[in-house]
Write a protein that holds these residues in place. Structure first.
Motif, short mmCIF file in Angstrom:
data_model
loop_
_atom_site.label_atom_id
_atom_site.label_comp_id
_atom_site.label_asym_id
_atom_site.label_seq_id
_atom_site.Cartn_x
_atom_site.Cartn_y
_atom_site.Cartn_z
N SER A 270 34.03 45.37 40.45
CA SER A 270 33.31 46.60 40.15
C SER A 270 32.87 47.23 41.47
CB SER A 270 32.10 46.31 39.27
OG SER A 270 31.37 47.48 39.00
N VAL A 271 33.38 48.42 41.77
CA VAL A 271 33.15 49.06 43.07
C VAL A 271 31.84 49.84 43.06
CG1 VAL A 271 34.04 50.72 44.74
CG2 VAL A 271 35.61 49.17 43.53
N ALA A 272 30.98 49.56 44.04
CA ALA A 272 29.70 50.26 44.16
C ALA A 272 29.75 51.35 45.22
CB ALA A 272 28.59 49.26 44.49
N ASP A 273 30.60 51.16 46.24
CA ASP A 273 30.67 52.13 47.32
C ASP A 273 32.06 52.10 47.92
OD1 ASP A 273 29.96 54.04 49.15
OD2 ASP A 273 28.51 52.81 50.24
N VAL A 274 32.60 53.26 48.27
CA VAL A 274 33.92 53.39 48.88
C VAL A 274 33.74 53.98 50.28
CG1 VAL A 274 36.21 54.43 48.72
CG2 VAL A 274 35.01 53.73 46.64
N LEU A 275 34.18 53.25 51.28
CA LEU A 275 34.05 53.70 52.66
C LEU A 275 35.35 54.30 53.18
CD1 LEU A 275 31.95 51.23 52.21
CD2 LEU A 275 31.71 51.35 54.67
N LYS A 276 36.47 53.98 52.53
CA LYS A 276 37.76 54.52 52.93
C LYS A 276 38.70 54.48 51.74
CE LYS A 276 41.65 53.83 56.14
NZ LYS A 276 42.23 52.99 57.22
N THR B 295 31.20 44.11 43.46
CA THR B 295 30.83 42.82 42.88
C THR B 295 31.98 42.28 42.06
OG1 THR B 295 28.50 43.47 42.76
CG2 THR B 295 29.18 41.61 41.40
N VAL B 296 32.29 41.02 42.25
CA VAL B 296 33.38 40.38 41.52
C VAL B 296 32.88 40.03 40.11
CG1 VAL B 296 35.04 38.48 41.50
CG2 VAL B 296 34.23 39.41 43.68
N ARG B 297 33.53 40.62 39.10
CA ARG B 297 33.08 40.43 37.72
C ARG B 297 33.80 39.31 36.99
NH1 ARG B 297 28.26 42.59 38.10
NH2 ARG B 297 28.28 44.84 38.59
N GLY B 298 35.02 39.01 37.39
CA GLY B 298 35.76 37.96 36.69
C GLY B 298 37.07 37.66 37.38
N ALA B 299 37.77 36.62 36.92
CA ALA B 299 39.04 36.22 37.51
C ALA B 299 39.94 35.64 36.42
CB ALA B 299 38.83 35.19 38.61
N SER B 300 41.24 35.90 36.52
CA SER B 300 42.21 35.33 35.59
C SER B 300 43.50 35.01 36.35
CB SER B 300 42.52 36.33 34.46
OG SER B 300 43.04 37.54 34.98
N THR B 301 44.23 34.03 35.89
CA THR B 301 45.44 33.59 36.57
C THR B 301 46.67 33.79 35.71
OG1 THR B 301 45.15 31.31 35.80
CG2 THR B 301 44.19 31.88 37.94
N HIS B 302 47.82 33.92 36.35
CA HIS B 302 49.10 33.98 35.64
C HIS B 302 50.20 33.51 36.57
CE1 HIS B 302 49.01 37.87 37.78
NE2 HIS B 302 50.33 37.79 37.77
N VAL B 303 51.35 33.18 35.98
CA VAL B 303 52.50 32.73 36.75
C VAL B 303 53.44 33.91 36.98
CG1 VAL B 303 54.47 31.15 36.84
CG2 VAL B 303 52.32 30.42 35.78
N ALA B 304 53.75 34.18 38.25
CA ALA B 304 54.66 35.27 38.59
C ALA B 304 56.11 34.88 38.30
CB ALA B 304 54.49 35.63 40.06
N LYS B 305 57.02 35.85 38.41
CA LYS B 305 58.43 35.60 38.10
C LYS B 305 59.05 34.54 38.99
CE LYS B 305 59.40 40.23 36.26
NZ LYS B 305 60.21 41.48 36.43
N ASN B 306 58.57 34.43 40.22
CA ASN B 306 59.13 33.42 41.12
C ASN B 306 58.52 32.03 40.93
OD1 ASN B 306 56.60 33.76 42.22
ND2 ASN B 306 57.30 34.72 44.11
#
Length: 409
Positions: free
Chosen positions: A63-69, A42-53
């Protein structure tokens, strides 16, 4: 005028043999093999930033509920190119985007900094939904897969587990599309509906085009390096530019100039460069699993502009990355396709107007070479002219000889 930075990355997939008109970038099995990790979360949040380029990136907390690989922690960061921050915005067509609160089934790859990115761009991200009966399904939205059917969530999860375990299960997990998803009528008459859409730093979504393209403005490209398997690449680049410029009902001008030696990698730097035999993997998630990619925008205070009573975000430059191993026939159609993206045109099979037989289809037909098809001509003539020229009506046949007076039917 506002400062506008736009990066439009257009992924293109090409059929390997002449005459083929459809191509699935990755099958579900190939996607499983391509991913370093596969998770449900489930996606809990999002934030943005400017990369070096100078490009904007968005970090999605999942938030991970299940891992298949793979080996994955309980809380991970999925980092994608795109978003708005510090007065800039970055747009990448077919990049995976996530919405806080949504439940996802994601195929991921690991970056060197420990974060994750979506495998094969938006192809690797499914969202949980429900069909008309209330059963859970998995859906994705990718222009290269216009009619991609939903998956039964339980059956698909079982299939993925079996493939990861080394078994050979049958792909019996597809569900029927809902009525609302299958029927989406659209009315079109304007230039904007042939164009890629982008969202700026003010969260304003508009189509993109070159201002003044209707009266001679355009882009001059400069090739960087050589395409080892395509000795005629110079001629094919010139043919691609001439295809769009040669339409007499459109004003936009594309050309190929002298070789570039001063821009080793792509960026919003005032130059439009075609990177031949490009193996550029920075950023790593950009154009994952593609044969060619166009990255364009405007690096200065370009603002917006109007054309035929519509408002557009302005673009002024574009870099094109041509990957190695392309054949001569593939190169010819792909360079023409990417130049179409450079002037703001979307995939022809991604919306309405729709065509599955055009230079601008997401799965290109190498038989077209640099020859624009009817949809392509309609698009460039509408976005950079007054639309396709009116064809005079004619009578092909009539049942008997008779006169028809004005006002009669």
């Amino acid at each position: 005028m506002k400062s506008l930075r736009l990066i439009a990355a257009m992924a293109c997939f090409v059929a390997a043999t002449a005459g083929a008109t459809t191509f699935q970038p990755l099958s579900d099995r190939q996607l499983i093999e391509h991913a370093d990790a596969i998770v449900v979360g489930t996606v809990r949040g999002a934030s943005t930033h400017v990369a070096k380029n100078g490009y904007v990136m968005t970090d999605y907390d999942v938030s991970v509920a299940d891992v298949l690989k793979g080996l994955v922690g309980q809380d991970i960061v999925v980092r994608e190119w795109g978003g708005a921050a510090a007065g800039r915005f970055t747009f990448i067509e077919d990049s995976a985007t996530y919405t806080p609160g949504e439940r996802v089934f994601a195929f991921l790859r690991r970056s060197s900094d420990g974060t994750w990115f979506t495998a094969s761009m938006a192809v690797g991200k499914f969202t949980y939904s429900q069909d008309n009966s209330g059963a859970e399904t998995l859906v994705r939205h990718v222009s290269e897969m216009r009619n991609d059917p939903p998956r039964d969530a339980v059956a698909f999860k079982s299939y993925v587990r079996d493939v990861v375990s080394g078994h050979e299960p049958d792909a019996t997990y597809f569900a029927s599309p809902s009525v609302s998803a299958a029927f989406k009528p659209t009315i079109f008459t304007t230039a904007s509906q042939y164009c890629i859409l982008a969202t700026d730093q003010n969260q304003v979504t508009l189509p993109i085009r070159i201002p003044g393209g209707e009266s001679g403005a355009g882009i001059q490209f400069h090739p960087h390096g050589t395409q080892a398997n395509v000795p005629t690449s110079a001629t094919l680049m010139a043919n691609g530019a001439a295809a769009w410029t040669g339409d007499t009902s459109a004003g936009v001008v594309l050309s190929v100039g002298s070789a570039d030696t001063t821009h080793p990698t792509f960026g919003l730097d005032g130059a439009s460069v075609i990177y031949l035999d490009s193996t550029d993997s920075a950023p790593p998630s950009l154009c994952d699993s593609t044969f060619a990619c166009a990255i364009g925008g405007c690096g200065g205070s370009c603002g917006d502009h109007s054309f035929h009573s519509e408002t557009f975000h302005s673009i002024s430059e574009c870099d094109i990355l041509m990957r190695p191993t392309l054949s001569t026939n593939q190169f010819a159609v792909l360079i023409t396709h990417e130049m179409g993206h450079a002037i703001g045109l979307r995939h022809s099979d991604q919306g309405t107007p729709f065509s599955g037989t055009a230079i601008m289809t997401s799965s290109t037909n190498v038989a077209f070479g640099s020859t624009l098809q009817p949809y392509d001509r309609d698009a460039v003539e509408t976005v950079y002219g007054n639309g396709p020229p009116c064809q005079p009506a004619g009578i092909s046949s009539q049942s008997q000889s008779q006169n028809v007076n004005s006002g009669q039917q």
